[in-house]
Design an enzyme around this catalytic site. Structure first.
Site, PDB file in Angstrom:
ATOM      1  N   ARG A  84      32.521 116.509  68.670  1.00 26.37           N
ATOM      2  CA  ARG A  84      33.737 116.408  67.871  1.00 26.37           C
ATOM      3  C   ARG A  84      33.584 115.492  66.649  1.00 26.37           C
ATOM      4  O   ARG A  84      33.971 115.853  65.533  1.00 26.37           O
ATOM      5  CB  ARG A  84      34.903 115.902  68.728  1.00 26.37           C
ATOM      6  CG  ARG A  84      35.610 116.995  69.470  1.00 26.37           C
ATOM      7  CD  ARG A  84      36.100 116.517  70.809  1.00 26.37           C
ATOM      8  NE  ARG A  84      34.981 116.386  71.708  1.00 26.37           N
ATOM      9  CZ  ARG A  84      34.550 117.364  72.507  1.00 26.37           C
ATOM     10  NH1 ARG A  84      35.194 118.490  72.557  1.00 26.37           N
ATOM     11  NH2 ARG A  84      33.472 117.207  73.262  1.00 26.37           N
ATOM     12  N   THR A  85      33.020 114.302  66.864  1.00 25.77           N
ATOM     13  CA  THR A  85      32.930 113.362  65.744  1.00 25.77           C
ATOM     14  C   THR A  85      32.033 113.945  64.654  1.00 25.77           C
ATOM     15  O   THR A  85      32.381 113.958  63.468  1.00 25.77           O
ATOM     16  CB  THR A  85      32.406 111.999  66.242  1.00 25.77           C
ATOM     17  OG1 THR A  85      33.234 111.574  67.314  1.00 25.77           O
ATOM     18  CG2 THR A  85      32.436 110.959  65.135  1.00 25.77           C
ATOM     19  N   LYS A 114       8.994 107.945  63.598  1.00 25.46           N
ATOM     20  CA  LYS A 114       7.802 107.138  63.294  1.00 25.46           C
ATOM     21  C   LYS A 114       8.038 105.660  63.550  1.00 25.46           C
ATOM     22  O   LYS A 114       7.177 104.838  63.294  1.00 25.46           O
ATOM     23  CB  LYS A 114       7.409 107.333  61.817  1.00 25.46           C
ATOM     24  CG  LYS A 114       7.160 108.764  61.418  1.00 25.46           C
ATOM     25  CD  LYS A 114       6.878 108.839  59.908  1.00 25.46           C
ATOM     26  CE  LYS A 114       6.833 110.277  59.435  1.00 25.46           C
ATOM     27  NZ  LYS A 114       6.886 110.363  57.965  1.00 25.46           N
ATOM     28  N   ARG A 135      26.521 107.101  64.138  1.00 23.04           N
ATOM     29  CA  ARG A 135      26.747 106.890  65.583  1.00 23.04           C
ATOM     30  C   ARG A 135      25.442 106.371  66.171  1.00 23.04           C
ATOM     31  O   ARG A 135      24.377 106.951  65.953  1.00 23.04           O
ATOM     32  CB  ARG A 135      27.153 108.185  66.282  1.00 23.04           C
ATOM     33  CG  ARG A 135      27.164 108.013  67.790  1.00 23.04           C
ATOM     34  CD  ARG A 135      27.797 109.171  68.515  1.00 23.04           C
ATOM     35  NE  ARG A 135      29.235 109.159  68.375  1.00 23.04           N
ATOM     36  CZ  ARG A 135      30.056 109.920  69.115  1.00 23.04           C
ATOM     37  NH1 ARG A 135      29.553 110.731  70.016  1.00 23.04           N
ATOM     38  NH2 ARG A 135      31.347 109.862  68.944  1.00 23.04           N
ATOM     39  N   HIS A 172      35.032 102.606  68.389  1.00 23.49           N
ATOM     40  CA  HIS A 172      35.009 103.961  67.819  1.00 23.49           C
ATOM     41  C   HIS A 172      36.256 104.036  66.934  1.00 23.49           C
ATOM     42  O   HIS A 172      37.261 104.661  67.301  1.00 23.49           O
ATOM     43  CB  HIS A 172      35.062 104.971  68.966  1.00 23.49           C
ATOM     44  CG  HIS A 172      34.734 106.387  68.574  1.00 23.49           C
ATOM     45  ND1 HIS A 172      34.681 106.817  67.261  1.00 23.49           N
ATOM     46  CD2 HIS A 172      34.447 107.477  69.341  1.00 23.49           C
ATOM     47  CE1 HIS A 172      34.381 108.102  67.247  1.00 23.49           C
ATOM     48  NE2 HIS A 172      34.234 108.525  68.485  1.00 23.49           N
TER      49      HIS A 172
HETATM   50  C1  NCD Z   1      34.034 109.900  72.917  1.00 23.96           C
HETATM   51  C2  NCD Z   1      32.865 109.036  72.503  1.00 23.96           C
HETATM   52  O1  NCD Z   1      31.832 109.530  72.042  1.00 23.96           O
HETATM   53  O2  NCD Z   1      33.024 107.827  72.634  1.00 23.96           O
HETATM   54  N1  NCD Z   1      34.031 111.164  72.388  1.00 23.96           N
HETATM   55  C3  NCD Z   1      34.467 111.392  71.105  1.00 23.96           C
HETATM   56  O3  NCD Z   1      34.013 110.803  70.152  1.00 23.96           O
HETATM   57  N2  NCD Z   1      35.437 112.299  70.957  1.00 23.96           N
HETATM   58  C4  NCD Z   1      34.341 109.859  74.370  1.00 23.96           C
HETATM   59  C5  NCD Z   1      33.281 110.127  75.394  1.00 23.96           C
HETATM   60  O4  NCD Z   1      32.129 110.420  75.093  1.00 23.96           O
HETATM   61  O5  NCD Z   1      33.639 110.062  76.586  1.00 23.96           O
END
Ligand code: NCD
Length: 355
Positions: A84-85, A114, A135, A172
Site C-alpha cells: 500500500r505505501t 554491494k 522505508r 509511520h
Molecule cells: C503497515 C506497516 O507497514 O507498518 N502497513 C502499511 O503501511 N499499510 C502495517 C503492517 O505491516 O502490519
C-alpha cells in the site's frame, strides 16, 4: 543479507537523538516528513482540507489527473516489503502529473547489494529526485536520511525532501495522517470519540504514530483504549507522551470491556517479522482475532479500520469476506484515502501551485 540489513533491527539509530525534524508551522514546502511530532492541529487542518479538495477534484476529473507536480520526480527506496505505501505513493505522484523512479530491480539490486550505506544511497537518490520515499527496518533511518540530505542540499543548491514510509518499529507518519483523515472523514470530528487500538502495540509503527498524533490533535476529546497481550503493550515512552497530553487512556487485555463503547476500532497484525524467536510469535499471534461474532458486539455506527496487510488476526479468507461486507468495515476506503493524503502531502512539500 547485505551489511545494511544484518544489524540488530531493534537498536535505535543514533540520528534519532542527533537530528530534530523541522516543525511544519503551516508551511510544508521543502520540509522532510519523518515524524508526526512535526504536526500541530493547524497543519492537519491544512492537509486535510487539501486532501478533501484533491479527492473531490480527482473524482470529478475525466483523466484522474491533477497537474500539481508536473516536472517533479520522486524516488522510492524500500528496504522492507510494502504494497500500500509503495503503490499509493507511486500512484499519488503520477496522478499529480509527476514521475516516480525506483531502482530497476528493487533496492536489493542497487548498490545496496554491494554494501553501500544508507547515507550514500539516499544522497544518490537526492541528486536525481525532488522527493525520496524511504522505508527501512531501522528506527531513526529517516532521521539519518534527512541529516545527509541537508548536507547534500548545501552542495547541490536544491532541496530534495525525504518522506518516511515507515521506520522499523518506530514511526509511520503518513499512515497516521491517512488514518486521522479517515477517522475525521467518517466521524466528522473527534468530539467524545472512543478509539480502540488492538493487537501488536509494541511493534506496530502505525499505532505508535497514530496515538502520538491523536495526543497532539484530540487529546482533550478522545478516550484511547489500548488492547493488547501483556507482551505486546504500547511502549512506555509513548504512553508517557500520551499521559503528558492528558489523554484519557484505558489499557486492558480484555477487548469485551471496551468494544461496546468504541466508535473507532483500529485492528492490527502481530508483526511477525519483528520477533527474533518464532516461539514467542506463536505464543501471541492468535491473541486477538476479529471475526463477525466480535464485530457483532460493536456499536452500529462504529467503524473498523486496519492498516493492512492482514493475516490470521481477521480469521480465514471466508471471515474476511463476511467482515468486508459489513458497512462498518472501512479499511478499503482508508486505503484509498492513503493515496489522496499522500497526493496532498507531496503537492504541499513540493510546492504544488495551489492546495
Ligand atoms: C503497515 C506497516 O507497514 O507498518 N502497513 C502499511 O503501511 N499499510 C502495517 C503492517 O505491516 O502490519
Amino acid at each position: 543479507m547485505t551489511p545494511e540489513n544484518s544489524h540488530d533491527l531493534r537498536l535505535p539509530n543514533r540520528f534519532l537523538e542527533l537530528y530534530t525534524p523541522e516543525k511544519i508551522h503551516g508551511d510544508f514546502v521543502g520540509k522532510h516528513i519523518i515524524s508526526v511530532e512535526q504536526f500541530e492541529s493547524n497543519d492537519l487542518k491544512i492537509l486535510f482540507d487539501a486532501t478533501a479538495s484533491i479527492r473531490k477534484r480527482l473524482k470529478q476529473s475525466d483523466r484522474g489527473l491533477l497537474e500539481l507536480c508536473a516536472g517533479k520526480i520522486a524516488v522510492t527506496l524500500f528496504y522492507e516489503a510494502s504494497t500500500r505505501t509503495d503503490m499509493s505513493f507511486q500512484a499519488a505522484m503520477r496522478r499529480l502529473g509527476g514521475e516516480i523512479v525506483a531502482a530497476s530491480n528493487g533496492v536489493q539490486f542497487s548498490s545496496v547489494y554491494k554494501g553501500e550505506n544508507l547515507a550514500d544511497t539516499v544522497r544518490a537518490a537526492g541528486c536525481y529526485a525532488d522527493a525520496i520515499i524511504l522505508r527501512h527496518p531501522d528506527v531513526g533511518s529517516s532521521y539519518e536520511a534527512a541529516y545527509y540530505l541537508d548536507k547534500l542540499r548545501e552542495q547541490i543548491q536544491r532541496k530534495p525532501v525525504i518522506i518516511s514510509g515507515g521506520d522499523g518499529v518506530g514511526e509511520h507518519p503518513t499512515q497516521a495522517l491517512l488514518d486521522m483523515f479517515t477517522i475525521f472523514d467518517f466521524k466528522k470530528g473527534f468530539d467524545d470519540l472512543t478509539i480502540t487500538l488492538v493487537g501488536d502495540l509494541k511493534n506496530g509503527r502505525t499505532v505508535h504514530s497514530l496515538s502520538k498524533l491523536l495526543a497532539r490533535y484530540g487529546a482533550r476529546d478522545v478516550t484511547l483504549c489500548l488492547v493488547s497481550p501483556a507482551k505486546l503493550k504500547m511502549p512506555e515512552k509513548i504512553l508517557a507522551e500520551l499521559k503528558a497530553a492528558n489523554m484519557r487512556i484505558v489499557e486492558t487485555e480484555d477487548l469485551s470491556e471496551v468494544i461496546g463503547s468504541t466508535d473507532v476500532i483500529y485492528w492490527t497484525r502481530v508483526q511477525e517479522e519483528r520477533f527474533a524467536d518464532p516461539a514467542e510469535y506463536a505464543a501471541v499471534k492468535d491473541s486477538f482475532i476479529m471475526l463477525p461474532s466480535v464485530l457483532a458486539q460493536a456499536k452500529p455506527d462504529a467503524i473498523l479500520m486496519h492498516p493492512l496487510p492482514r493475516k490470521n488476526e481477521m480469521g480465514t479468507p471466508a471471515d474476511h469476506d463476511l467482515l468486508d461486507a459489513d458497512p462498518r468495515s472501512v479499511y478499503f476506503q482508508q486505503m484509498e484515502n492513503g493515496m489522496f493524503v499522500r497526493m496532498a502531502l507531496l503537492a504541499k512539500v513540493l510546492g504544488g501551485l495551489w492546495v
